[in-house]
Design a protein around this motif. Structure first.
Motif, PDB file in Angstrom:
ATOM      1  N   SER A   1       1.059  -1.361   0.176  1.00 41.12           N
ATOM      2  CA  SER A   1      -0.013   0.018   0.103  1.00 41.12           C
ATOM      3  C   SER A   1       0.782   1.218  -0.213  1.00 41.12           C
ATOM      4  O   SER A   1       0.542   2.328  -0.570  1.00 41.12           O
TER       5      SER A   1
ATOM      6  N   ASP B   1       0.317   4.592  -2.433  1.00 45.00           N
ATOM      7  CA  ASP B   1      -0.062   5.835  -1.873  1.00 45.00           C
ATOM      8  C   ASP B   1      -0.008   5.989  -0.197  1.00 45.00           C
ATOM      9  O   ASP B   1      -0.580   5.401   0.605  1.00 45.00           O
TER      10      ASP B   1
ATOM     11  N   ARG C   1      -3.081   7.335   2.040  1.00 42.54           N
ATOM     12  CA  ARG C   1      -4.541   6.658   2.393  1.00 42.54           C
ATOM     13  C   ARG C   1      -4.323   5.494   3.140  1.00 42.54           C
ATOM     14  O   ARG C   1      -3.138   5.001   3.189  1.00 42.54           O
ATOM     15  N   PRO C   2      -5.413   5.279   3.810  1.00 39.99           N
ATOM     16  CA  PRO C   2      -5.215   3.921   4.907  1.00 39.99           C
ATOM     17  C   PRO C   2      -4.947   2.892   3.959  1.00 39.99           C
ATOM     18  O   PRO C   2      -5.563   2.448   2.715  1.00 39.99           O
TER      19      PRO C   2
ATOM     20  N   GLU D   1      -6.081  -0.181   3.873  1.00 39.22           N
ATOM     21  CA  GLU D   1      -7.429  -0.887   3.544  1.00 39.22           C
ATOM     22  C   GLU D   1      -8.092  -0.337   2.335  1.00 39.22           C
ATOM     23  O   GLU D   1      -8.382  -1.225   1.413  1.00 39.22           O
ATOM     24  N   GLU D   2      -7.694   1.088   2.467  1.00 30.71           N
ATOM     25  CA  GLU D   2      -8.666   1.617   1.032  1.00 30.71           C
ATOM     26  C   GLU D   2      -7.871   1.525  -0.071  1.00 30.71           C
ATOM     27  O   GLU D   2      -8.438   1.218  -1.345  1.00 30.71           O
ATOM     28  N   VAL D   3      -6.537   1.189  -0.051  1.00 37.71           N
ATOM     29  CA  VAL D   3      -5.723   0.963  -1.213  1.00 37.71           C
ATOM     30  C   VAL D   3      -5.883  -0.352  -1.292  1.00 37.71           C
ATOM     31  O   VAL D   3      -5.995  -0.831  -2.955  1.00 37.71           O
ATOM     32  N   TYR D   4      -5.951  -1.388  -0.645  1.00 39.30           N
ATOM     33  CA  TYR D   4      -6.386  -2.885  -1.094  1.00 39.30           C
ATOM     34  C   TYR D   4      -7.537  -3.112  -1.843  1.00 39.30           C
ATOM     35  O   TYR D   4      -7.805  -3.714  -2.830  1.00 39.30           O
ATOM     36  N   GLU D   5      -8.731  -2.197  -1.402  1.00 41.80           N
ATOM     37  CA  GLU D   5      -9.897  -2.347  -1.959  1.00 41.80           C
ATOM     38  C   GLU D   5      -9.942  -1.807  -3.537  1.00 41.80           C
ATOM     39  O   GLU D   5     -10.575  -2.392  -4.358  1.00 41.80           O
ATOM     40  N   GLU D   6      -8.843  -0.700  -3.674  1.00 41.54           N
ATOM     41  CA  GLU D   6      -8.984  -0.201  -4.923  1.00 41.54           C
ATOM     42  C   GLU D   6      -8.308  -1.274  -5.920  1.00 41.54           C
ATOM     43  O   GLU D   6      -8.581  -1.317  -7.198  1.00 41.54           O
TER      44      GLU D   6
ATOM     45  N   ASP E   1       1.538  -3.046   6.385  1.00 40.64           N
ATOM     46  CA  ASP E   1       0.657  -2.371   5.275  1.00 40.64           C
ATOM     47  C   ASP E   1       1.006  -3.167   3.929  1.00 40.64           C
ATOM     48  O   ASP E   1       1.090  -2.505   3.007  1.00 40.64           O
TER      49      ASP E   1
END
Length: 227
Positions: A178, A182, A185-186, A188-193, A217
């Motif tokens: 992650s 970025d 950003r958290p 988890e948000e990067v993983y989801e993207e 991370d």
């Protein structure tokens, strides 16, 4: 000392009440990165350190499916010096093959010296994983793409390579870093993207495993390709 086999080609050793993952050394007597080697009934096993090998970390964190197995053809993106790739080479064995891609000349030299020169089932490729067409003549259809690239477009790299090299129904294992994508950003948000990009390009994402405490991370995504 106890020995078991939780996945094809992957072993678990209990030594002094502690459990370790290990692979059967394809080149007995040769160490790749100073890893501990243990001989049991005449066979030499290499301890697979989860703090240096993200796939080992994912398995210890409960990854439910291990698509890399004996006889597989693997496209490995981001080999670096070959620490983890050497264990993948152990797993696929003499009937399988690993094509290892890395863009950096110095790690590639170490990969050649430490891994490829001793292992006939490894083919090193100095190349940019973002431009797979440049090495397309060197690689056949593969069963699995394993990606460990520190780039902001990690999912896009996997997708481009899958379109050229991954057979329908094949697998992808993608280490998501992650902080390489970025830092603001958290994770988890990067993983989801990144997972969303895979899903939009013919992949069914079956599982995402976070790798802490072995890697901060980082997560490992397991996906199947159905273009």
């Amino acid at each position: 000392m106890e020995l078991s086999q939780p996945y094809p080609g992957v072993y678990k050793l209990r030594i002094d009440s502690r459990e370790h993952l290990a692979t059967l050394n394809l080149t007995p007597g040769i160490s790749v990165y100073g890893e501990r080697r243990v001989t049991i009934n005449g066979d030499e096993y290499r301890i697979w350190n989860p703090y240096r090998n993200k796939l080992a970390a994912a398995l210890l964190k409960g990854l439910s499916e291990m698509p890399i197995r004996p006889g597989c053809r693997i496209l490995y993106l981001g080999t670096a010096t070959g620490t983890n790739c050497s264990h993948v080479s152990d797993i696929v064995g003499v009937e399988g093959h690993v094509w290892g891609v890395d863009i950096a000349p110095r790690p590639m030299r170490d990969f050649l010296e430490r891994v490829a020169r001793h292992r006939s089932n490894v083919s090193p490729i100095l190349g940019d994983a973002r431009r797979p067409e440049a090495y397309s003549a060197l690689i056949p259809l593969v069963d699995v793409i394993y990606a460990d690239v520190a780039q902001p477009d990690q999912a896009s790299i996997v997708i481009r390579n899958a379109r050229l090299f991954l057979k329908p129904g094949g697998w992808a294992l993608m280490a998501i870093k992650s902080r390489s994508i970025d830092v603001t950003r958290p994770p988890e948000e990067v993983y989801e993207e990144q997972i969303g990009e895979l899903k939009a390009s013919g992949f069914t994402v079956l599982e995402v495993v976070e790798l802490e405490p072995y890697e901060r991370d980082h997560a490992m995504a397991l996906a199947r390709y159905q273009p």
